[in-house]
Design an enzyme around this catalytic site. Structure first.
Site, PDB file in Angstrom:
ATOM      1  N   VAL A  14       0.901  -1.148  -0.068  1.00 48.82           N
ATOM      2  CA  VAL A  14      -0.215  -0.087   0.018  1.00 48.82           C
ATOM      3  C   VAL A  14       0.727   1.069   0.101  1.00 48.82           C
ATOM      4  O   VAL A  14       0.687   2.219  -0.436  1.00 48.82           O
ATOM      5  CB  VAL A  14      -0.929   0.227   1.210  1.00 48.82           C
ATOM      6  CG1 VAL A  14      -1.287   1.127   1.456  1.00 48.82           C
ATOM      7  CG2 VAL A  14      -2.406  -1.315   0.866  1.00 48.82           C
ATOM      8  N   LEU A  41      -7.233  -1.076  -4.090  1.00 43.30           N
ATOM      9  CA  LEU A  41      -5.870  -1.559  -4.442  1.00 43.30           C
ATOM     10  C   LEU A  41      -5.456  -3.104  -4.561  1.00 43.30           C
ATOM     11  O   LEU A  41      -6.313  -3.700  -2.986  1.00 43.30           O
ATOM     12  CB  LEU A  41      -4.678  -0.935  -3.841  1.00 43.30           C
ATOM     13  CG  LEU A  41      -4.370   0.409  -4.079  1.00 43.30           C
ATOM     14  CD1 LEU A  41      -2.512   0.373  -3.572  1.00 43.30           C
ATOM     15  CD2 LEU A  41      -4.717   1.318  -5.042  1.00 43.30           C
ATOM     16  N   ARG A  42      -6.266  -3.716  -5.350  1.00 47.99           N
ATOM     17  CA  ARG A  42      -6.319  -4.588  -5.724  1.00 47.99           C
ATOM     18  C   ARG A  42      -4.589  -5.382  -6.110  1.00 47.99           C
ATOM     19  O   ARG A  42      -3.956  -4.798  -6.699  1.00 47.99           O
ATOM     20  CB  ARG A  42      -7.196  -5.641  -6.840  1.00 47.99           C
ATOM     21  CG  ARG A  42      -8.364  -5.438  -6.490  1.00 47.99           C
ATOM     22  CD  ARG A  42      -9.100  -5.470  -7.800  1.00 47.99           C
ATOM     23  NE  ARG A  42      -8.475  -4.513  -8.827  1.00 47.99           N
ATOM     24  CZ  ARG A  42      -9.423  -4.405 -10.164  1.00 47.99           C
ATOM     25  NH1 ARG A  42     -10.065  -5.201 -10.843  1.00 47.99           N
ATOM     26  NH2 ARG A  42      -8.910  -3.086 -10.834  1.00 47.99           N
ATOM     27  N   GLU A  43      -3.824  -6.396  -5.014  1.00 44.33           N
ATOM     28  CA  GLU A  43      -2.758  -6.700  -5.206  1.00 44.33           C
ATOM     29  C   GLU A  43      -2.926  -6.946  -6.782  1.00 44.33           C
ATOM     30  O   GLU A  43      -3.821  -7.884  -7.343  1.00 44.33           O
ATOM     31  CB  GLU A  43      -2.773  -7.729  -4.424  1.00 44.33           C
ATOM     32  CG  GLU A  43      -1.404  -7.726  -2.780  1.00 44.33           C
ATOM     33  CD  GLU A  43      -1.254  -8.637  -1.996  1.00 44.33           C
ATOM     34  OE1 GLU A  43      -0.466  -9.373  -2.574  1.00 44.33           O
ATOM     35  OE2 GLU A  43      -1.413  -8.241  -0.603  1.00 44.33           O
ATOM     36  N   LYS A  89     -14.553   1.079   4.395  1.00 43.21           N
ATOM     37  CA  LYS A  89     -13.440   0.974   3.332  1.00 43.21           C
ATOM     38  C   LYS A  89     -14.311  -0.996   3.582  1.00 43.21           C
ATOM     39  O   LYS A  89     -13.771  -1.786   2.695  1.00 43.21           O
ATOM     40  CB  LYS A  89     -11.905   1.195   4.357  1.00 43.21           C
ATOM     41  CG  LYS A  89     -10.741  -0.023   3.966  1.00 43.21           C
ATOM     42  CD  LYS A  89     -10.247  -0.253   2.736  1.00 43.21           C
ATOM     43  CE  LYS A  89      -9.457  -2.152   2.652  1.00 43.21           C
ATOM     44  NZ  LYS A  89      -8.713  -1.828   1.250  1.00 43.21           N
ATOM     45  N   THR A 108      -5.474   0.366   7.051  1.00 42.91           N
ATOM     46  CA  THR A 108      -7.597  -0.209   6.457  1.00 42.91           C
ATOM     47  C   THR A 108      -7.048  -0.483   8.116  1.00 42.91           C
ATOM     48  O   THR A 108      -6.176  -1.634   9.266  1.00 42.91           O
ATOM     49  CB  THR A 108      -7.665  -1.291   6.032  1.00 42.91           C
ATOM     50  OG1 THR A 108      -7.145  -1.118   4.894  1.00 42.91           O
ATOM     51  CG2 THR A 108      -9.145  -2.356   6.254  1.00 42.91           C
ATOM     52  N   CYS A 161      -6.359  -9.770   2.244  1.00 40.49           N
ATOM     53  CA  CYS A 161      -7.583  -8.020   2.552  1.00 40.49           C
ATOM     54  C   CYS A 161      -9.047  -8.868   3.448  1.00 40.49           C
ATOM     55  O   CYS A 161      -9.198  -9.098   4.426  1.00 40.49           O
ATOM     56  CB  CYS A 161      -7.621  -6.947   2.104  1.00 40.49           C
ATOM     57  SG  CYS A 161      -6.231  -6.450   1.347  1.00 40.49           S
TER      58      CYS A 161
HETATM   59  C1  UGA Z   1      -8.851  -6.512  -2.378  1.00 40.02           C
HETATM   60  C2  UGA Z   1     -10.282  -5.603  -2.715  1.00 40.02           C
HETATM   61  O1  UGA Z   1     -10.467  -5.977  -4.093  1.00 40.02           O
HETATM   62  C3  UGA Z   1      -9.354  -4.310  -2.710  1.00 40.02           C
HETATM   63  O2  UGA Z   1      -9.762  -3.652  -3.767  1.00 40.02           O
HETATM   64  C4  UGA Z   1      -8.788  -3.910  -1.539  1.00 40.02           C
HETATM   65  O3  UGA Z   1      -7.801  -2.372  -1.504  1.00 40.02           O
HETATM   66  C5  UGA Z   1      -7.786  -4.440  -0.966  1.00 40.02           C
HETATM   67  O4  UGA Z   1      -8.916  -5.866  -0.304  1.00 40.02           O
HETATM   68  C6  UGA Z   1      -7.493  -4.844   0.352  1.00 40.02           C
HETATM   69  O5  UGA Z   1      -7.974  -4.061   1.267  1.00 40.02           O
HETATM   70  O6  UGA Z   1      -5.871  -3.575   0.528  1.00 40.02           O
HETATM   71  P1  UGA Z   1      -6.987  -7.698  -2.932  1.00 40.02           P
HETATM   72  O7  UGA Z   1      -7.017  -8.674  -1.807  1.00 40.02           O
HETATM   73  O8  UGA Z   1      -5.515  -7.538  -3.681  1.00 40.02           O
HETATM   74  O9  UGA Z   1      -7.787  -6.103  -2.645  1.00 40.02           O
HETATM   75  O10 UGA Z   1      -8.316  -8.573  -4.041  1.00 40.02           O
HETATM   76  P2  UGA Z   1      -8.800  -9.092  -5.192  1.00 40.02           P
HETATM   77  O11 UGA Z   1      -8.686  -9.377  -6.787  1.00 40.02           O
HETATM   78  O12 UGA Z   1     -10.203  -8.535  -4.611  1.00 40.02           O
HETATM   79  O13 UGA Z   1      -9.026 -10.740  -4.263  1.00 40.02           O
HETATM   80  C7  UGA Z   1      -9.909 -11.566  -3.246  1.00 40.02           C
HETATM   81  C8  UGA Z   1      -9.778 -12.772  -3.355  1.00 40.02           C
HETATM   82  O14 UGA Z   1     -11.036 -13.290  -4.011  1.00 40.02           O
HETATM   83  C9  UGA Z   1      -8.403 -13.331  -4.403  1.00 40.02           C
HETATM   84  O15 UGA Z   1      -8.344 -14.772  -3.381  1.00 40.02           O
HETATM   85  C10 UGA Z   1      -9.505 -14.260  -5.682  1.00 40.02           C
HETATM   86  O16 UGA Z   1      -8.812 -15.029  -6.045  1.00 40.02           O
HETATM   87  C11 UGA Z   1     -10.975 -14.075  -5.023  1.00 40.02           C
HETATM   88  N1  UGA Z   1     -12.106 -13.575  -5.592  1.00 40.02           N
HETATM   89  C12 UGA Z   1     -11.995 -12.386  -6.612  1.00 40.02           C
HETATM   90  C13 UGA Z   1     -12.432 -14.340  -6.327  1.00 40.02           C
HETATM   91  O17 UGA Z   1     -13.186 -16.536  -5.375  1.00 40.02           O
HETATM   92  N2  UGA Z   1     -13.768 -14.874  -7.363  1.00 40.02           N
HETATM   93  C14 UGA Z   1     -13.747 -13.110  -7.928  1.00 40.02           C
HETATM   94  O18 UGA Z   1     -14.533 -13.483  -8.276  1.00 40.02           O
HETATM   95  C15 UGA Z   1     -13.435 -12.443  -7.550  1.00 40.02           C
END
Ligand code: UGA
Length: 442
Positions: free
Chosen positions: A12, A154-156, A208, A122, A264
């Site tokens: 972040v 932000l998404r990783e 958030k 957060t 997250c």
């Molecule tokens: C998440 C949020 O998307 C961000 O907006 C937020 O800023 C971030 O947490 C945080 O709080 O810092 P992140 O954890 O990096 O981001 O990644 P995501 O793309 O959200 O995926 C999270 C998990 O959900 C992963 O394991 C992914 O594979 C899973 N996922 C996501 C699914 O199983 N299905 C989906 O349709 C989307």
């Protein structure tokens, strides 16, 4: 242009710091972890994040981005200080705020003139008030400051893009002066007409958690519907396609899988549920999503066992994908952790391959045989499990997979492989919610 200090160079702090320097401000990224700062000073990026290398390099070259362990001086030199340190999960599901509070104390001790202090980490709702109190306790009486809650979304894996082109910027502050300063910080986005949401500190903190918990809930919901699709021979892809075309639902975050992971969603859902309980409320939907997510991870293990006729003991299982999602080397709360643990406990031999997360996983599970490519991982395997949706797995030559494996048995927890091809090659396979795929239409 403003002088801005970010405290904390995790993903972040580093992405946001580099992003803000790209807006033209002078940014110092400060961290007490000297190994990270040494790496950054050597031009190395301590985390894997697409596009971050270029962003950092460009702004370092332009003289707008520097790194230091001298946190005190970095605070003294800044107009705006961002708190971007980690808030890992502590006891009872609560976020561990010790690093945030320590930084607040350091800011108080080094406040040498009016500054805006802004939290990006957060933090549970109500933490802003605590931070204000700590800074007030440690600063000299005559010096003023304002406080802003500015949560990150932000998404990783796509953090750079999310930072430079956000859907919205949330600024939680009671101070008009601080709001104006923050509008200056984010001016390039404002010109691009990014919505700026001005609100109270608590509301910003709530936005958030409410956002992350909602997304987690959406994933758990679709995972449960996919599980039901398995039982009633419906096809989750067609279900989500039709659902997602309803603007009220949207197609995003409707991909079923092995259960959400990362740093997250698991942490934030537990934190908001725990906060609610402390306030005498039960967030039944969020608690349901948390339970459903653990069930989903366990269900994937059951699916592998089922594909192996109920017993994986002595069998070689190839895991493709260890990171919690593609485009990251982060394995925190990844479905692969539960899978490997369960397989090893059942005396399976585990081989694994991830394009970039092998090293991180080998620290957790040194007993796994880590491979340098998917071909080596599936060679001789009795079953292959896809756990992360890396592009290179989507394009695997399934003929070759079959040839290399001891027997063609495969679990695709991300639904990325072509079912027509799996059928044609005679694979024994499973996925998440696609049993009812219309085979005539293939
Ligand atoms: C998440 C949020 O998307 C961000 O907006 C937020 O800023 C971030 O947490 C945080 O709080 O810092 P992140 O954890 O990096 O981001 O990644 P995501 O793309 O959200 O995926 C999270 C998990 O959900 C992963 O394991 C992914 O594979 C899973 N996922 C996501 C699914 O199983 N299905 C989906 O349709 C989307």
């Amino acid at each position: 242009m403003k002088k801005i200090t970010f405290i904390g160079t995790g993903y972040v702090g580093l992405v946001s710091g580099a992003g803000v320097s790209d807006f033209g401000h002078n940014v110092i990224c400060a961290d007490i972890a000297s190994d990270k700062i040494d790496q950054l000073l050597d031009g190395e990026i301590p985390i894997y994040e697409p596009g971050l290398n270029n962003l950092v390099e460009r702004n370092v070259k332009a003289g707008r981005l520097t790194f230091t362990t001298a946190v005190d001086k970095a605070i003294q030199d800044a107009d705006v200080i961002f708190i971007a340190v980690g808030t890992p999960q502590g006891e009872n599901g609560n976020a561990d705020l010790s690093a945030v509070y320590k930084v607040a104390e350091t800011i108080g001790n080094n406040l040498n003139g009016y500054k805006v202090v802004c939290t990006k980490s957060t933090v549970p709702i109500g933490t802003g008030a605590q931070i204000l109190q700590i800074i007030n306790q440690y600063k000299s009486n005559e010096i003023e400051f304002d406080y802003v809650s500015n949560p990150e979304f932000l998404r990783e894996g796509s953090a750079v893009k999310d930072f430079l082109w956000p859907d919205r910027v949330v600024l939680g502050t009671p101070s008009e002066k601080a709001y104006e300063v923050m509008m200056d910080v984010y001016r390039p986005l404002f010109i691009n007409e990014t919505p700026i949401v001005k609100t109270s500190i608590q509301t910003a903190e709530m936005i958030k958690y409410a956002s992350n918990a909602f997304l987690a809930l959406k994933i758990s919901y679709i995972n449960e519907i996919a599980n039901l699709c398995d039982e009633v021979d419906a096809d989750i892809h067609e279900v989500t396609k039709a659902m997602g075309s309803d603007g009220r639902i949207s197609p995003k975050f409707l991909h079923p899988g092995p259960g959400y992971g990362g740093s997250c969603f698991p942490k934030d859902t537990n934190a908001i549920a725990s906060l609610a309980r402390q306030k005498g409320l039960t967030l039944r939907t969020v608690e349901g999503a948390i339970k459903a997510n653990q069930y989903q991870k366990d269900r994937m293990v059951d699916k592998v066992k089922h594909l192996c006729n109920g017993d994986v003991s002595g069998k070689t299982i190839a895991i493709l994908g260890l990171a919690f999602k593609q485009e990251t080397d982060d394995i925190r709360d990844s479905a692969a952790l539960d899978m490997i643990k369960a397989l090893l406990k059942s005396n399976a031999v585990v081989k694994a391959y991830d394009p970039i997360a092998n090293k991180n996983m080998s620290i957790k599970f040194p007993e796994v045989n880590y491979c340098l490519n998917w071909e080596a991982a599936v060679e001789g395997a009795d079953a292959t499990v896809i756990l992360t949706e890396w592009r290179e797995f989507r394009g695997m030559d399934l003929n070759k997979v079959k040839e290399l494996m001891h027997q063609p048995v495969l679990l695709d927890t991300r639904n990325i492989l072509p079912i027509k091809e799996l059928n044609r090659l005679g694979f024994k396979y499973d996925n998440v919610g696609r049993k009812g795929i219309n085979k005539d239409a293939l």
